[in-house]
Design a protein around this motif. Structure first.
Motif, PDB file in Angstrom:
ATOM      1  N   THR A   1     -40.459 -13.961  -0.724  1.00 47.35           N
ATOM      2  CA  THR A   1     -40.714 -15.158  -1.507  1.00 47.35           C
ATOM      3  C   THR A   1     -39.751 -15.184  -2.688  1.00 47.35           C
ATOM      4  N   VAL A   2     -39.452 -16.365  -3.181  1.00 47.15           N
ATOM      5  CA  VAL A   2     -38.581 -16.530  -4.342  1.00 47.15           C
ATOM      6  C   VAL A   2     -39.402 -17.171  -5.450  1.00 47.15           C
ATOM      7  N   ARG A   3     -39.173 -16.697  -6.667  1.00 45.59           N
ATOM      8  CA  ARG A   3     -39.907 -17.238  -7.821  1.00 45.59           C
ATOM      9  C   ARG A   3     -39.099 -17.009  -9.087  1.00 45.59           C
ATOM     10  N   LYS A   4     -39.517 -17.651 -10.174  1.00 45.39           N
ATOM     11  CA  LYS A   4     -38.949 -17.337 -11.472  1.00 45.39           C
ATOM     12  C   LYS A   4     -39.291 -15.877 -11.735  1.00 45.39           C
ATOM     13  N   SER A   5     -38.362 -15.172 -12.345  1.00 47.67           N
ATOM     14  CA  SER A   5     -38.561 -13.733 -12.531  1.00 47.67           C
ATOM     15  C   SER A   5     -39.801 -13.425 -13.359  1.00 47.67           C
ATOM     16  N   GLU A   6     -40.571 -12.510 -12.833  1.00 47.87           N
ATOM     17  CA  GLU A   6     -41.728 -11.968 -13.538  1.00 47.87           C
ATOM     18  C   GLU A   6     -41.532 -10.484 -13.821  1.00 47.87           C
ATOM     19  N   ARG A   7     -40.711  -9.821 -13.010  1.00 49.02           N
ATOM     20  CA  ARG A   7     -40.523  -8.374 -13.116  1.00 49.02           C
ATOM     21  C   ARG A   7     -39.132  -7.983 -13.601  1.00 49.02           C
ATOM     22  N   LEU A   8     -38.125  -8.814 -13.336  1.00 46.91           N
ATOM     23  CA  LEU A   8     -36.738  -8.483 -13.666  1.00 46.91           C
ATOM     24  C   LEU A   8     -36.220  -9.347 -14.803  1.00 46.91           C
ATOM     25  N   SER A   9     -35.081  -8.937 -15.366  1.00 46.24           N
ATOM     26  CA  SER A   9     -34.489  -9.689 -16.482  1.00 46.24           C
ATOM     27  C   SER A   9     -33.600 -10.835 -16.024  1.00 46.24           C
ATOM     28  N   MET A  10     -33.463 -11.021 -14.725  1.00 44.66           N
ATOM     29  CA  MET A  10     -32.676 -12.129 -14.170  1.00 44.66           C
ATOM     30  C   MET A  10     -33.527 -13.408 -14.190  1.00 44.66           C
ATOM     31  N   ALA A  11     -32.910 -14.549 -13.950  1.00 43.85           N
ATOM     32  CA  ALA A  11     -33.633 -15.830 -13.991  1.00 43.85           C
ATOM     33  C   ALA A  11     -34.610 -15.986 -12.823  1.00 43.85           C
ATOM     34  N   PHE A  12     -34.200 -15.524 -11.627  1.00 41.39           N
ATOM     35  CA  PHE A  12     -35.034 -15.657 -10.429  1.00 41.39           C
ATOM     36  C   PHE A  12     -35.067 -14.329  -9.688  1.00 41.39           C
ATOM     37  N   GLU A  13     -36.112 -14.146  -8.912  1.00 46.22           N
ATOM     38  CA  GLU A  13     -36.199 -12.928  -8.107  1.00 46.22           C
ATOM     39  C   GLU A  13     -36.699 -13.250  -6.711  1.00 46.22           C
ATOM     40  N   CYS A  14     -36.195 -12.470  -5.780  1.00 46.51           N
ATOM     41  CA  CYS A  14     -36.685 -12.497  -4.410  1.00 46.51           C
ATOM     42  C   CYS A  14     -37.585 -11.274  -4.272  1.00 46.51           C
ATOM     43  N   LYS A  15     -38.842 -11.515  -4.002  1.00 43.23           N
ATOM     44  CA  LYS A  15     -39.829 -10.451  -3.828  1.00 43.23           C
ATOM     45  C   LYS A  15     -40.013 -10.275  -2.329  1.00 43.23           C
ATOM     46  N   ALA A  16     -39.793  -9.048  -1.842  1.00 44.32           N
ATOM     47  CA  ALA A  16     -39.804  -8.822  -0.397  1.00 44.32           C
ATOM     48  C   ALA A  16     -40.545  -7.532  -0.047  1.00 44.32           C
ATOM     49  N   TRP A  17     -41.221  -7.568   1.090  1.00 38.57           N
ATOM     50  CA  TRP A  17     -41.980  -6.430   1.579  1.00 38.57           C
ATOM     51  C   TRP A  17     -41.267  -5.812   2.776  1.00 38.57           C
ATOM     52  N   ALA A  18     -41.389  -4.497   2.898  1.00 37.70           N
ATOM     53  CA  ALA A  18     -40.840  -3.736   4.034  1.00 37.70           C
ATOM     54  C   ALA A  18     -39.318  -3.826   4.128  1.00 37.70           C
ATOM     55  N   VAL A  19     -38.652  -3.740   2.987  1.00 40.93           N
ATOM     56  CA  VAL A  19     -37.189  -3.738   2.944  1.00 40.93           C
ATOM     57  C   VAL A  19     -36.700  -2.303   3.173  1.00 40.93           C
ATOM     58  N   PRO A  20     -35.683  -2.105   4.012  1.00 39.98           N
ATOM     59  CA  PRO A  20     -35.160  -0.748   4.235  1.00 39.98           C
ATOM     60  C   PRO A  20     -34.641  -0.129   2.929  1.00 39.98           C
ATOM     61  N   THR A  21     -34.899   1.145   2.760  1.00 41.80           N
ATOM     62  CA  THR A  21     -34.470   1.860   1.556  1.00 41.80           C
ATOM     63  C   THR A  21     -32.966   1.742   1.337  1.00 41.80           C
ATOM     64  N   GLU A  22     -32.191   1.767   2.424  1.00 39.71           N
ATOM     65  CA  GLU A  22     -30.740   1.674   2.305  1.00 39.71           C
ATOM     66  C   GLU A  22     -30.310   0.359   1.653  1.00 39.71           C
ATOM     67  N   LEU A  23     -31.002  -0.719   1.963  1.00 32.83           N
ATOM     68  CA  LEU A  23     -30.678  -2.022   1.392  1.00 32.83           C
ATOM     69  C   LEU A  23     -31.025  -2.050  -0.102  1.00 32.83           C
ATOM     70  N   ILE A  24     -32.122  -1.408  -0.467  1.00 32.83           N
ATOM     71  CA  ILE A  24     -32.523  -1.340  -1.874  1.00 32.83           C
ATOM     72  C   ILE A  24     -31.469  -0.578  -2.664  1.00 32.83           C
ATOM     73  N   ALA A  25     -31.034   0.561  -2.161  1.00 32.50           N
ATOM     74  CA  ALA A  25     -30.023   1.363  -2.840  1.00 32.50           C
ATOM     75  C   ALA A  25     -28.688   0.617  -2.915  1.00 32.50           C
ATOM     76  N   GLU A  26     -28.332  -0.090  -1.849  1.00 34.88           N
ATOM     77  CA  GLU A  26     -27.089  -0.860  -1.831  1.00 34.88           C
ATOM     78  C   GLU A  26     -27.137  -1.972  -2.865  1.00 34.88           C
ATOM     79  N   GLY A  27     -28.275  -2.646  -2.982  1.00 34.40           N
ATOM     80  CA  GLY A  27     -28.428  -3.731  -3.954  1.00 34.40           C
ATOM     81  C   GLY A  27     -28.293  -3.237  -5.376  1.00 34.40           C
ATOM     82  N   GLU A  28     -28.709  -2.001  -5.623  1.00 35.35           N
ATOM     83  CA  GLU A  28     -28.622  -1.419  -6.954  1.00 35.35           C
ATOM     84  C   GLU A  28     -27.179  -1.222  -7.360  1.00 35.35           C
ATOM     85  N   THR A  29     -26.301  -0.968  -6.411  1.00 32.65           N
ATOM     86  CA  THR A  29     -24.909  -0.663  -6.751  1.00 32.65           C
ATOM     87  C   THR A  29     -24.043  -1.896  -6.911  1.00 32.65           C
ATOM     88  N   LYS A  30     -24.558  -3.079  -6.568  1.00 28.95           N
ATOM     89  CA  LYS A  30     -23.760  -4.314  -6.646  1.00 28.95           C
ATOM     90  C   LYS A  30     -23.993  -5.041  -7.942  1.00 28.95           C
TER      91      LYS A  30
END
Length: 92
Positions: free
Chosen positions: A63-92
């Motif tokens: 789901t997409v919403r105005k950020s509630e957890r992050l300092s960015m304007a919007f966030e995509c909240k997702a369930w069951a995301v592979p750990t590799e994708l989470i780590a990759e997103g952190e480096t970008k």
């Protein structure tokens, strides 16, 4: 190595884990990731990422919403995301 900031959400061990200004997770008391957050500066970019996740079966629900957890304007909240994708997103 990731520099993770952990914020206790409850006394029974639920934790909010900030990997970067753009990526965070919530883990249960066993340390299992239950939900991931990806931050974006525009609604359009967040929706494009959500559609990519779903199209490529990189999550179970998103789901997409105005950020509630992050300092960015919007966030995509997702369930069951592979750990590799989470780590990759952190480096970008």
């Amino acid at each position: 190595m990731l520099n993770i900031t952990r914020v206790e959400l409850s006394s029974d061990g639920w934790t909010f884990n900030i990997l970067s200004p753009r990526v965070a997770t919530i883990t249960n008391p066993l340390g299992e990731i239950k939900v991931s957050y990806f931050g974006f500066d525009s609604l359009e970019k967040a929706n494009i990422f959500k559609q990519w996740l779903l199209k490529n079966q990189k999550c179970s629900v998103a789901t997409v919403r105005k950020s509630e957890r992050l300092s960015m304007a919007f966030e995509c909240k997702a369930w069951a995301v592979p750990t590799e994708l989470i780590a990759e997103g952190e480096t970008k």
